[in-house]
Design an enzyme around this catalytic site. Structure first.
Site, mmCIF file in Angstrom:
data_model
loop_
_atom_site.group_PDB
_atom_site.id
_atom_site.type_symbol
_atom_site.label_atom_id
_atom_site.label_comp_id
_atom_site.label_asym_id
_atom_site.label_seq_id
_atom_site.Cartn_x
_atom_site.Cartn_y
_atom_site.Cartn_z
ATOM 1 N N LYS A 52 -10.318 -1.131 -5.017
ATOM 2 C CA LYS A 52 -11.517 -1.966 -5.184
ATOM 3 C C LYS A 52 -12.764 -1.163 -4.800
ATOM 4 O O LYS A 52 -12.734 -0.387 -3.834
ATOM 5 C CB LYS A 52 -11.375 -3.212 -4.305
ATOM 6 C CG LYS A 52 -12.467 -4.250 -4.514
ATOM 7 C CD LYS A 52 -12.184 -5.502 -3.686
ATOM 8 C CE LYS A 52 -13.224 -6.586 -3.887
ATOM 9 N NZ LYS A 52 -12.952 -7.808 -3.089
ATOM 10 N N SER B 31 -12.916 -12.105 -5.648
ATOM 11 C CA SER B 31 -13.744 -11.021 -6.123
ATOM 12 C C SER B 31 -12.976 -9.756 -6.502
ATOM 13 O O SER B 31 -13.558 -8.879 -7.142
ATOM 14 C CB SER B 31 -14.782 -10.681 -5.049
ATOM 15 O OG SER B 31 -14.159 -10.206 -3.891
ATOM 16 N N SER C 18 -10.250 -13.555 -1.895
ATOM 17 C CA SER C 18 -10.512 -12.575 -2.952
ATOM 18 C C SER C 18 -9.354 -11.657 -3.337
ATOM 19 O O SER C 18 -9.466 -10.921 -4.307
ATOM 20 C CB SER C 18 -11.696 -11.701 -2.569
ATOM 21 O OG SER C 18 -12.880 -12.368 -2.902
HETATM 22 N N1 GLN Z 1 -14.942 -16.510 -3.367
HETATM 23 C C1 GLN Z 1 -15.289 -16.425 -1.978
HETATM 24 C C2 GLN Z 1 -16.744 -16.037 -1.853
HETATM 25 O O1 GLN Z 1 -17.400 -16.036 -2.815
HETATM 26 C C3 GLN Z 1 -14.414 -15.420 -1.307
HETATM 27 C C4 GLN Z 1 -14.794 -14.046 -1.602
HETATM 28 C C5 GLN Z 1 -13.954 -13.023 -0.903
HETATM 29 O O2 GLN Z 1 -12.879 -13.305 -0.416
HETATM 30 N N2 GLN Z 1 -14.491 -11.826 -0.836
HETATM 31 O O3 GLN Z 1 -17.222 -15.750 -0.801
#
Ligand code: GLN
Length: 490
Positions: free
Chosen positions: A78, A153, A177
Site C-alpha cells: 500500500k 482504503s 481498511s
Molecule cells: N473507512 C474508514 C475511514 O474512512 C476507515 C479507513 C481506514 O481504515 N484507513 O476512515
C-alpha cells in the site's frame, strides 16, 4: 498461467525443490500487471527493475539453500508504507513526488526475508475512505465487477491480490481498511492487535488506531505474512514487546469445543439479505466443525461510528499538520510563508482530507474538546470494555465484515455519511485495539464476494487463524477467482 494460481506457501515449495525460479515468477507477474492493469488500476507505481533485481537476489539465496518462507515471493505494498527509493504518495497530491529515504520496519523485515516488491498500490488519500475513490490519482476497479469499487482504503492492495497482480499484499487498517476491501474482493485480510506490527514508516493517519496487516489469497499466507512483519520494534514506542510467534503452527488443529460469540447488535436492519444469509450459513459450517455458538451483546456498538469519526479526525488533524510545503512533497505559493502554507495545503489535499482536518481541528479546539474529544475517548473505553466483557464467554466473535457486497463506483462518493456507515462492523475493532480478520464466505446473486469477520482477544491472532483455516478447509470460496480480466469480461 499456472504460476499465477500459486499462493506464497505453494511457491515456497516450488522454489525449495527448484521447480520454479524467483526471476521466472517475477516476470510472469510483471507481464500479468501489464495485461490487466488497464482494467483494474490497482497500482500507483510498478517497479519492474527493482522487482527483477530482488528476484535475482532471491534466486541466489535459493541456489545457496538459504531461502526463507517469503524469499522470491512477489508482493504489493500500500502506498502509505515507506519504501526506500520508491515513491510513496499516500495517493495524495501533497506527496506526489515523495521518495522515502528509509524503509518502514515491515518493509525491512520483508526484504530481509528476500521478498520481491512489485510496486505500490492505490488507496484513498491518506487512507481516508472506503472505496479508494478518494485517491487523487486514479480509480481502482473491483476485479469481480469493474463497475464496482474494490472497497477501501486498501482497495489497490485487495484488488491486486484478487486480480492475481501479486501473490499477496500489505494494507493498513484504521477503521476497516484491510478487512472491508478484502471482503469486497474475495480475499483474506487481517488487522492485527494494536501494537503487534510496527508502525514505523507507516504514514500516520490516526496513530492510536492504525495497524499494518496482510491481504492474501488464503489463511496460510496470512499467517506467513503476519509472522514476517510482526514483532517488537524499538523504533515504534507503541509496538508491543511480544515474542515472535509461529502463526502457522496451530493451523489444522481444528475448532472442536471452541466458543463463538454472535453479537446481536451486528445483525441490523438495512443489512443486505444475501450477506446475512451467507453469515448464518458460515456460522452453521463452524458449528458443524464442533464450535459452540452463543449470542452475546456489545451494547455500545451504536456509538462506534460517531466515536471513531471524532478520534480519527482529531488525530488526523494533528498528524497532517506536517504537510506544509517545507520538508517534503508539494510546495506552492509565491509570496510569504503563510501564503506558502495556504497554497500548498489548499492545492495538495483533496476534499475528504480537508473535511477531516477541519472536523478534527474543531473537536480539539478550546471549548469543544470536552464535549467531543474527551467524551469520545470515554465512549471508546466503554467499547473496549464491551469486548473485554465478552471474552470470558467466547474465544472468537463472528460478524459480517460489511453490511453489503461491493457497492458501485460513484454510488456513495458524494454522500460522506453513507460512506462512513459502510464501516459499521469494522470500526469498533480498531477502537478496542483487538485483532480481526475477514475471510471469503460466499457470493451474492450478482457474483460478488461476501466476507465473514472473525474478531479475537488481544494478541490471540493464532486462534483467529485457526478458525479461519478450519472454515477454509470446509469451503472453496477462497479458490475462486475473477475471470476474463485480460479480455472483455468479468
Ligand atoms: N473507512 C474508514 C475511514 O474512512 C476507515 C479507513 C481506514 O481504515 N484507513 O476512515
Amino acid at each position: 498461467m499456472e504460476v499465477l494460481t500459486l499462493s506464497a506457501h505453494e511457491l515456497y515449495e516450488r522454489f525449495r525443490r527448484k521447480d520454479l525460479s524467483p526471476v521466472e515468477v517475477a516476470e510472469v507477474y510483471l507481464k500479468r500487471i501489464e495485461e490487466v492493469e488497464g482494467r483494474v488500476g490497482a497500482y500507483l507505481t510498478v517497479d519492474p527493475e527493482g522487482a527483477l533485481r530482488q528476484a535475482r537476489e532471491a534466486e541466489q539465496r535459493w541456489r545457496k539453500g538459504d531461502g526463507a518462507p517469503l524469499t522470491g515471493v512477489p508482493l504489493a505494498i500500500k502506498d502509505n508504507i515507506c519504501t526506500k527509493g520508491l515513491r510513496t504518495t499516500c495517493a495524495s497530491r501533497i506527496l506526489y513526488n515523495f521518495v522515502p529515504p528509509y524503509d518502514a520496519t515491515v518493509i525491512k523485515r520483508l526484504k530481509e526475508q528476500g521478498a520481491v516488491i512489485l510496486g505500490k498500490t492505490n488507496m484513498d488519500e491518506f487512507a481516508m475512505g472506503s472505496s479508494t475513490e478518494n485517491s487523487s490519482f486514479q480509480l481502482t476497479k473491483n476485479p469481480w465487477g469493474v463497475e464496482r469499487t474494490p472497497g477501501g482504503s486498501s482497495g489497490g492492495s485487495a484488488a491486486a491480490v484478487a486480480a492475481r497482480e501479486c501473490v499477496a499484499a500489505l494494507g493498513s487498517d484504521t477503521g476497516g481498511s484491510i478487512r472491508q476491501p478484502a471482503a469486497f474482493c474475495g480475499v483474506v485480510g487481517m488487522k492485527p492487535t494494536y501494537g503487534r506490527v510496527s508502525r514505523y514508516g507507516l504514514v500516520a493517519f490516526a496513530s492510536s488506531l492504525d495497524q499494518i496487516g496482510p491481504i492474501t489469497r488464503d489463511v496460510e499466507d496470512c499467517a506467513l505474512l503476519l509472522e514476517a512483519i510482526s514483532g517488537h520494534d524499538p523504533c515504534d514506542s507503541t509496538s508491543a514487546p511480544m515474542p515472535k510467534e509461529d502463526f502457522r503452527a496451530c493451523l489444522g488443529e481444528g475448532i472442536e469445543g471452541l466458543r463463538l460469540g454472535v453479537p446481536q447488535e451486528f445483525f441490523i436492519e438495512g443489512m443486505d439479505p444475501e450477506v446475512e444469509a451467507s453469515i448464518w450459513e458460515a456460522i452453521r459450517v463452524l458449528e458443524g466443525l464442533g464450535a459452540r455458538v452463543e449470542e452475546i451483546s456489545l451494547p455500545h456498538t451504536d456509538y462506534a461510528v460517531a466515536t471513531y469519526y471524532i478520534i480519527c479526525t482529531a488525530e488526523a488533524s494533528s498528524n497532517l499538520a506536517r504537510y506544509d510545503g517545507v520538508k517534503y512533497g508539494l510546495r506552492e505559493g509565491e509570496g510569504d510563508l503563510r501564503e506558502m502554507y495556504l497554497e500548498t495545503r489548499s492545492r495538495g489535499f483533496g476534499p475528504e482530507v480537508k473535511r477531516r482536518i477541519m472536523l478534527g481541528t474543531y473537536v480539539l479546539s478550546a471549548g469543544y474538546y470536552d464535549a467531543y474529544y474527551r467524551k469520545a475517548s470515554q465512549v471508546r473505553t466503554l467499547i473496549r470494555e464491551d469486548f473485554d466483557g465478552t471474552f470470558d464467554r467466547c474465544e472468537v466473535i463472528v460478524t459480517p465484515t460489511s453490511p453489503t457486497p461491493a457497492f458501485g463506483l460513484g454510488e456513495k462518493v458524494h454522500d460522506p455519511l453513507q460512506m462512513y456507515l459502510s464501516d459499521i462492523f469494522t470500526i469498533s475493532v480498531n477502537l478496542a485495539g483487538v485483532p480481526a480478520l475477514s475471510i471469503p464466505c460466499g457470493f451474492s446473486g450478482d457474483g460478488l464476494p461476501i466476507g465473514l469477520q472473525l474478531i479475537g482477544k488481544p494478541f490471540d491472532e493464532a486462534t483467529l487463524l485457526r478458525v479461519a483455516h478450519a472454515f477454509q478447509q470446509e469451503t472453496d470460496y477462497h479458490l475462486r477467482s475473477p475471470e476474463n480480466l485480460t479480455q472483455g469480461g468479468p
